[in-house]
Design a protein around this motif. Structure first.
Motif, PDB file in Angstrom:
ATOM      1  N   LYS A   1      40.686  46.798  47.507  1.00 19.92           N
ATOM      2  CA  LYS A   1      40.387  46.641  46.084  1.00 19.92           C
ATOM      3  C   LYS A   1      40.374  48.001  45.397  1.00 19.92           C
ATOM      4  O   LYS A   1      41.001  48.189  44.354  1.00 19.92           O
ATOM      5  CB  LYS A   1      39.031  45.949  45.905  1.00 19.92           C
TER       6      LYS A   1
ATOM      7  N   GLU B   1      42.699  49.678  42.333  1.00 14.90           N
ATOM      8  CA  GLU B   1      42.228  50.293  41.080  1.00 14.90           C
ATOM      9  C   GLU B   1      42.929  51.625  40.843  1.00 14.90           C
ATOM     10  O   GLU B   1      43.271  51.963  39.710  1.00 14.90           O
ATOM     11  CB  GLU B   1      40.710  50.481  41.077  1.00 14.90           C
TER      12      GLU B   1
ATOM     13  N   HIS C   1      40.227  40.559  43.211  1.00 18.57           N
ATOM     14  CA  HIS C   1      39.031  41.392  43.053  1.00 18.57           C
ATOM     15  C   HIS C   1      37.818  40.545  42.703  1.00 18.57           C
ATOM     16  O   HIS C   1      36.733  40.708  43.256  1.00 18.57           O
ATOM     17  CB  HIS C   1      39.242  42.432  41.944  1.00 18.57           C
TER      18      HIS C   1
ATOM     19  N   HIS D   1      46.127  50.727  39.403  1.00 22.91           N
ATOM     20  CA  HIS D   1      46.010  50.328  37.994  1.00 22.91           C
ATOM     21  C   HIS D   1      45.935  51.562  37.097  1.00 22.91           C
ATOM     22  O   HIS D   1      46.528  51.598  36.029  1.00 22.91           O
ATOM     23  CB  HIS D   1      44.764  49.459  37.777  1.00 22.91           C
TER      24      HIS D   1
ATOM     25  N   GLU E   1      44.307  41.379  39.852  1.00 23.40           N
ATOM     26  CA  GLU E   1      42.856  41.357  39.635  1.00 23.40           C
ATOM     27  C   GLU E   1      42.166  40.140  40.239  1.00 23.40           C
ATOM     28  O   GLU E   1      41.002  40.207  40.610  1.00 23.40           O
ATOM     29  CB  GLU E   1      42.522  41.390  38.139  1.00 23.40           C
TER      30      GLU E   1
ATOM     31  N   ASP F   1      34.823  43.003  37.289  1.00 22.71           N
ATOM     32  CA  ASP F   1      36.252  42.660  37.296  1.00 22.71           C
ATOM     33  C   ASP F   1      36.482  41.362  36.527  1.00 22.71           C
ATOM     34  O   ASP F   1      37.503  41.200  35.861  1.00 22.71           O
ATOM     35  CB  ASP F   1      36.784  42.564  38.721  1.00 22.71           C
TER      36      ASP F   1
HETATM   37 FE   LIG Z   1      39.853  45.240  39.575  1.00 15.77          FE
END
Ligand SMILES: [Fe+2]
Ligand SMILES: [Fe+2]
Ligand SMILES: [Fe+2]
Lengths: 313, 97
Positions: free
Chosen positions: A69, A73, A159, A76, A156, A127
């Protein structure tokens, strides 16, 4: 309006995307840079509170999941920095703005993660709130931002689900575990609601952002969506809802709820949260400690170039 | 003196069919330079308004992974089913989160 402005507004009204090489008002560009870079910073700083627990995850499985996870990120952050770069700002400028406090990131990451349940609550609530916002932003008017959001939303979902699963394990566990879950919910519920930003009437950038379709739904509407969807989730966990004033409003078709502690909100935004200083210090330290990696890349490239030049000669 | 076509540079062509969508690879062509490639691409690949935007990229500038090596190239990700949302089984009333 100049012909350029007219053409720009025509695209916005027709739900066409604006692409990097299109003409756009300077304020639109600035507004986007602010929002996208802030979003990118949030992804990157957001790794810290969870990263804090990677070495102490309660099982190998939970550890692998959390590692994945946090890795997402970082990805992202990369998608978003790249989207912002299409608007003519450099990565180093953005990092500098983050480190000097000129650029903000989501306040939620200035809260400490005291227990393992906090990590579960973050996946589920933080999240979860981010998803509500990001689903809406898939329809943003700027092409690269919109495509980034579509990609991020796909990633996502795991997550939020892993967070809820971890929360469920605690809530259905021993009395101590359940108490830990309740405590995490109590502490993270309110800051999660604040993630949607101030009331629309107090939001400095909201109106223009809505007009230009950078934002598609107001802060308060998105927050309401999150409040509504979370009620059932808390019930299934068998935990107590942190909001004593929560009440279904038949007429509105939504839950009514307590107003938030806006003094806390502004105080955390303005640097006085539990972890503001620590987060930035850690980012600066990691950046400086990484210097040798960047130097090594440059040295290696230099060496390769020299070798090529020698071979060509 | 003209070069035979195949001696010209090879370009890959990407078309964005609608504003807001990604550019998609549609094929390749030979051209003298980028400008010419763009014009050819327009004539070859967008004769029926297939696109609103074209990219041309020198094929030699594309670095690609080897599909034959796909097994070991992607191997580090194959044993991580927990990266998928469907891996997590949640109670029915909240399963649509
Ligand atoms: Fe996330
Ligand atoms: Fe996030
Ligand atoms: Fe993210």
């Amino acid at each position: 309006m100049t012909p350029e402005e007219q053409n720009f507004m025509r695209k916005i009204e027709a739900e066409e995307k604006i692409e990097p090489k299109d003409w756009m008002p300077e304020a639109y560009r600035k507004n986007l840079i602010r929002q996208i870079s802030q979003h990118a910073h949030s992804e990157v700083i957001g790794m810290q509170p969870e990263g804090n627990w990677i070495t102490r995850a309660p099982s190998l499985r939970r550890k692998a999941v959390l590692l994945s996870k946090v890795q997402d990120e970082a990805g992202h952050g990369l998608y978003l920095y790249s989207a912002a770069e299409t608007l003519g700002i450099s990565r180093s400028e953005m990092i500098e703005q983050l480190q000097t406090g000129k650029a903000k990131y989501s306040s939620i990451f200035n809260y400490p993660t005291l227990t393992w349940a906090d990590v579960a609550a973050i996946g589920w609530l933080v999240d979860g709130a981010a998803i509500v916002n990001q689903v809406s932003l898939q329809r943003t008017s700027y092409g690269p931002y919109s495509r980034g959001m579509i990609r991020i939303c796909k990633e996502e979902s795991f997550h939020q689900r892993q967070g809820y699963e971890a929360m469920l394990a605690l809530a259905k566990g021993s009395p101590e575990q359940k108490a830990m879950a309740q405590d995490a919910l109590n502490r993270f519920y309110w800051p999660a609601l604040m993630m949607f930003g101030p009331h629309d009437s107090e939001s400095a950038h909201s109106q223009k952002s809505m007009e230009w379709k950078i934002k598609r739904e107001t802060n308060d509407d998105l927050r309401q969506k999150f409040i509504d969807q979370t009620v059932k989730q808390i019930e299934v966990l068998g935990l107590e809802h942190p909001d004593q004033n929560l009440k279904w409003n038949e007429e509105r078709g939504h839950y009514d709820s307590s107003d938030l502690n806006w003094d806390e909100f502004w105080s955390v935004i303005n640097g006085n949260g539990h972890c503001n200083r620590q987060r930035i210090e850690h980012h600066v330290a990691a950046h400086e400690e990484g210097e040798w990696v960047r130097d090594a890349i440059a040295a290696y490239n230099e060496k390769k170039r020299a070798k090529q030049a020698q071979n060509a000669a | 003196m003209t070069k035979p076509t195949e001696k010209l540079e090879l370009f890959e062509v990407f078309v964005r069919s609608k504003r807001g969508l990604d550019h998609k690879h549609v094929g390749s062509l030979h051209a003298e330079d980028h400008e010419q490639a763009l014009e050819y691409a327009r004539d070859c690949y967008t004769r029926r308004s297939e696109g609103v935007s074209l990219w041309v990229v020198k094929s030699s500038d594309i670095v690609a992974s080897q599909e034959d090596d796909a097994d070991c190239f992607y191997d580090p990700n194959d044993d991580k089913p927990y990266r998928h949302a469907t891996y997590y089984v949640l109670p029915e009333p909240v399963n649509n989160m």
